[in-house]
Design a protein around this motif. Structure first.
Motif, mmCIF file in Angstrom:
data_model
loop_
_atom_site.group_PDB
_atom_site.id
_atom_site.type_symbol
_atom_site.label_atom_id
_atom_site.label_comp_id
_atom_site.label_asym_id
_atom_site.label_seq_id
_atom_site.Cartn_x
_atom_site.Cartn_y
_atom_site.Cartn_z
ATOM 1 N N GLY A 1 0.803 -1.221 0.000
ATOM 2 C CA GLY A 1 0.000 0.000 0.000
ATOM 3 C C GLY A 1 0.833 1.267 0.000
ATOM 4 O O GLY A 1 0.283 2.364 -0.198
ATOM 5 N N TYR A 2 2.150 1.151 0.189
ATOM 6 C CA TYR A 2 3.012 2.336 0.224
ATOM 7 C C TYR A 2 3.660 2.627 -1.131
ATOM 8 O O TYR A 2 4.528 3.494 -1.228
ATOM 9 C CB TYR A 2 4.105 2.154 1.285
ATOM 10 N N SER A 3 3.239 1.924 -2.175
ATOM 11 C CA SER A 3 3.784 2.203 -3.510
ATOM 12 C C SER A 3 3.172 3.489 -4.054
ATOM 13 O O SER A 3 2.163 3.995 -3.536
ATOM 14 C CB SER A 3 3.477 1.049 -4.463
ATOM 15 N N ASN A 4 3.764 4.013 -5.118
ATOM 16 C CA ASN A 4 3.192 5.209 -5.731
ATOM 17 C C ASN A 4 2.087 4.819 -6.725
ATOM 18 O O ASN A 4 1.672 3.662 -6.784
ATOM 19 C CB ASN A 4 4.277 6.063 -6.395
ATOM 20 N N HIS A 5 1.636 5.761 -7.526
ATOM 21 C CA HIS A 5 0.482 5.538 -8.388
ATOM 22 C C HIS A 5 0.747 4.540 -9.509
ATOM 23 O O HIS A 5 -0.190 4.048 -10.144
ATOM 24 C CB HIS A 5 0.023 6.871 -8.995
ATOM 25 N N VAL A 6 2.030 4.222 -9.752
ATOM 26 C CA VAL A 6 2.336 3.216 -10.776
ATOM 27 C C VAL A 6 2.958 1.960 -10.163
ATOM 28 O O VAL A 6 3.574 1.152 -10.852
ATOM 29 C CB VAL A 6 3.266 3.793 -11.873
ATOM 30 N N GLY A 7 2.805 1.807 -8.865
ATOM 31 C CA GLY A 7 3.243 0.585 -8.195
ATOM 32 C C GLY A 7 4.721 0.508 -7.893
ATOM 33 O O GLY A 7 5.244 -0.574 -7.616
ATOM 34 N N LEU A 8 5.435 1.626 -7.909
ATOM 35 C CA LEU A 8 6.866 1.646 -7.616
ATOM 36 C C LEU A 8 7.120 2.264 -6.246
ATOM 37 O O LEU A 8 6.266 2.955 -5.688
ATOM 38 C CB LEU A 8 7.613 2.412 -8.710
ATOM 39 N N PHE A 9 8.352 2.030 -5.735
ATOM 40 C CA PHE A 9 8.657 2.437 -4.366
ATOM 41 C C PHE A 9 9.864 3.359 -4.308
ATOM 42 O O PHE A 9 10.759 3.308 -5.155
ATOM 43 C CB PHE A 9 8.937 1.202 -3.505
ATOM 44 N N THR A 10 9.889 4.173 -3.282
ATOM 45 C CA THR A 10 11.035 5.028 -2.995
ATOM 46 C C THR A 10 11.970 4.295 -2.028
ATOM 47 O O THR A 10 11.749 3.141 -1.670
ATOM 48 C CB THR A 10 10.574 6.343 -2.356
ATOM 49 N N GLU A 11 12.990 4.981 -1.603
ATOM 50 C CA GLU A 11 13.972 4.403 -0.685
ATOM 51 C C GLU A 11 13.432 4.319 0.737
ATOM 52 O O GLU A 11 13.746 3.385 1.479
ATOM 53 C CB GLU A 11 15.235 5.272 -0.714
ATOM 54 N N GLU A 12 12.616 5.305 1.095
ATOM 55 C CA GLU A 12 12.107 5.401 2.456
ATOM 56 C C GLU A 12 10.650 5.855 2.452
ATOM 57 O O GLU A 12 10.132 6.290 1.416
ATOM 58 C CB GLU A 12 12.929 6.413 3.271
ATOM 59 N N VAL A 13 10.045 5.778 3.611
ATOM 60 C CA VAL A 13 8.670 6.247 3.780
ATOM 61 C C VAL A 13 8.600 7.027 5.088
ATOM 62 O O VAL A 13 9.118 6.583 6.116
ATOM 63 C CB VAL A 13 7.671 5.067 3.830
ATOM 64 N N SER A 14 7.965 8.191 5.052
ATOM 65 C CA SER A 14 7.814 8.977 6.269
ATOM 66 C C SER A 14 6.712 8.388 7.141
ATOM 67 O O SER A 14 5.952 7.523 6.710
ATOM 68 C CB SER A 14 7.458 10.430 5.913
ATOM 69 N N VAL A 15 6.619 8.877 8.368
ATOM 70 C CA VAL A 15 5.581 8.383 9.267
ATOM 71 C C VAL A 15 4.190 8.719 8.735
ATOM 72 O O VAL A 15 3.203 8.091 9.109
ATOM 73 C CB VAL A 15 5.753 8.964 10.685
ATOM 74 N N GLY B 209 3.468 8.377 5.594
ATOM 75 C CA GLY B 209 3.271 7.565 4.404
ATOM 76 C C GLY B 209 3.808 8.169 3.133
ATOM 77 O O GLY B 209 3.580 7.647 2.034
ATOM 78 N N GLU B 210 4.550 9.270 3.236
ATOM 79 C CA GLU B 210 5.104 9.946 2.056
ATOM 80 C C GLU B 210 6.401 9.280 1.629
ATOM 81 O O GLU B 210 7.261 8.958 2.454
ATOM 82 C CB GLU B 210 5.379 11.416 2.402
ATOM 83 N N GLY B 211 6.577 9.077 0.326
ATOM 84 C CA GLY B 211 7.805 8.516 -0.196
ATOM 85 C C GLY B 211 8.954 9.497 -0.060
ATOM 86 O O GLY B 211 8.823 10.673 -0.399
ATOM 87 N N LEU B 212 10.102 9.007 0.434
ATOM 88 C CA LEU B 212 11.263 9.857 0.657
ATOM 89 C C LEU B 212 12.522 9.186 0.105
ATOM 90 O O LEU B 212 12.523 8.002 -0.201
ATOM 91 C CB LEU B 212 11.454 10.122 2.157
ATOM 92 N N GLY B 213 13.605 9.970 0.003
ATOM 93 C CA GLY B 213 14.871 9.410 -0.447
ATOM 94 C C GLY B 213 14.891 9.178 -1.941
ATOM 95 O O GLY B 213 14.148 9.808 -2.701
ATOM 96 N N ASN B 214 15.745 8.278 -2.379
ATOM 97 C CA ASN B 214 15.886 7.996 -3.808
ATOM 98 C C ASN B 214 14.575 7.481 -4.388
ATOM 99 O O ASN B 214 13.927 6.627 -3.804
ATOM 100 C CB ASN B 214 16.974 6.947 -4.036
ATOM 101 N N ALA B 215 14.225 7.987 -5.550
ATOM 102 C CA ALA B 215 12.981 7.568 -6.204
ATOM 103 C C ALA B 215 13.210 7.604 -7.714
ATOM 104 O O ALA B 215 13.627 8.613 -8.249
ATOM 105 C CB ALA B 215 11.832 8.499 -5.827
ATOM 106 N N VAL B 216 12.953 6.536 -8.384
ATOM 107 C CA VAL B 216 12.630 5.210 -7.894
ATOM 108 C C VAL B 216 13.951 4.493 -7.648
ATOM 109 O O VAL B 216 14.871 4.628 -8.444
ATOM 110 C CB VAL B 216 11.778 4.457 -8.934
ATOM 111 N N GLN B 217 14.057 3.701 -6.588
ATOM 112 C CA GLN B 217 15.339 3.089 -6.239
ATOM 113 C C GLN B 217 15.407 1.633 -6.687
ATOM 114 O O GLN B 217 14.577 0.807 -6.315
ATOM 115 C CB GLN B 217 15.577 3.177 -4.738
#
Length: 353
Positions: free
Chosen positions: A306-320, A322-330
């Motif tokens: 459930g923490y993926s973005n709108h196209v099903g990919l993930f960042t390096e980290e997630v904030s408390v 639920g926001e994607g943080l760090g390298n994107a897309v890693q």
């Protein structure tokens, strides 16, 4: 494989490897901020950590308690990859075996300067991908990565009947000594955990969860299970897990030496995606012997998706939040995701077959 083999044969003058190269194999990766581009976060190309020393790349993730000096970590990862490629793809040629053999010798003989080594961080945001720059310390993970490098060299020689030139016993002795060292110095019997470093026995690091993935110990090992269960506790209870996500470690207890309130390894308010996936895969492997743990892995994995973005990919980290943080897309995140999904699917098939 051809790309990696060429890098192994084109090592630096001191015999070391860089932790990363351009797609054409180039070593110059100057980091340049693209100020003319607008977006959610700052944009840049290149990588300022390309010439850092990371011992892990030579032997791969292992009991990861695992500087401000780069190449040692790279060989662990590299030799694990070479080993797997031999297992499932094209066999090694003699010239390449000689290069691999030299790398293993290099890792076996290397004496590390005192430092706290940690594995799997963020290169841009913490000076080096596997680095803590805090107080001088002896790290469990550097020893583990060296052990993996030596172990993969031995496995390659055994499987392919490759010549060791009198090295076999030296490599065996070095591998076994490192294993005993880690079990003796990284294990905290009072708390029941593998610690982040030898000199800080009470600090957890989710990087230790890769231990079963690299044949350091089985997921059913009592010491590993105890560490896993401690990590799965909430931070308020001394653990690293919350809302089906896992922190890399608690920087309120472990000083990364960087300071400030930003950066992937600098606050306790950013969940580590790779650490979360390591945790799910560890639960999966342990769950083959303890069904409730497998069920917990399924729940945690479904929540994680459930923490993926709108196209099903993930960042390096997630904030408390639920926001994607760090390298994107890693890429590293998604390689770990594929491994976790594969092992979870396989474990479920076995259970239901």
């Amino acid at each position: 494989m051809d790309f990696l083999f060429k890098r192994i044969q084109d090592r630096n003058p001191d015999g070391s490897l860089q932790i990363m190269y351009t797609i054409h194999g180039g070593k110059d990766m100057e980091e340049i901020e693209l100020t003319h581009l607008s977006g959610h976060k700052d944009s840049s190309i290149g990588n300022g950590a390309a010439d850092h020393l990371q011992l892990d790349i030579y032997g791969t993730n292992s009991v990861k308690n695992l500087l401000d000096r780069p190449t040692e970590f790279v060989v662990g990862e590299l030799l694990d990859f070479v080993y797997l490629s031999q297992k499932f793809a094209r066999p090694l040629g003699y010239d390449m075996w000689l290069a691999v053999r030299d790398l293993v010798d290099c890792r076996r003989d290397r004496e590390l300067p005192p430092a706290r080594l940690v594995d799997m961080g963020s290169a841009e945001q913490a000076e080096a991908l596997h680095v803590l720059q805090g107080p001088v310390d002896t790290a469990s993970n550097s020893s583990s990565s060296r052990r993996v490098a030596i172990d993969r060299g031995l496995r390659l020689a055994e499987k392919r009947q490759l010549p060791l030139g009198g090295r076999r016993q030296k490599w065996l002795d070095a591998r076994d000594a490192l294993y005993e060292e880690i079990q003796e110095k990284a294990w905290n019997p009072k708390r029941g955990i593998y610690s982040q470093s030898y000199d800080e026995p009470d600090i957890l690091d989710s990087a230790v969860l890769v231990a079963p993935l690299v044949f350091f110990c089985p997921a059913s090992d009592p010491r590993f299970l105890s560490t896993l269960k401690e990590i799965l506790k909430s931070p308020e209870r001394g653990g690293l897990a919350s809302n089906s996500l896992v922190y890399r470690y608690d920087t309120r207890l472990s000083d990364d030496g960087v300071g400030g309130e930003e950066g992937s390894l600098r606050t306790h308010q950013r969940f580590h995606i790779a650490g979360t996936l390591w945790c799910i895969e560890a639960l999966t492997r342990a769950g083959e012997y303890d069904r409730p743990l497998l069920q917990q892995a399924v729940r945690m994995f479904e929540d994680f998706l459930g923490y993926s973005n709108h196209v099903g990919l993930f960042t390096e980290e997630v904030s408390v939040a639920g926001e994607g943080l760090g390298n994107a897309v890693q890429g590293f995140t998604h390689v770990t995701l594929i491994s976790t999904a594969f092992h979870l699917s396989r474990a479920l098939r076995r259970v239901h077959s």
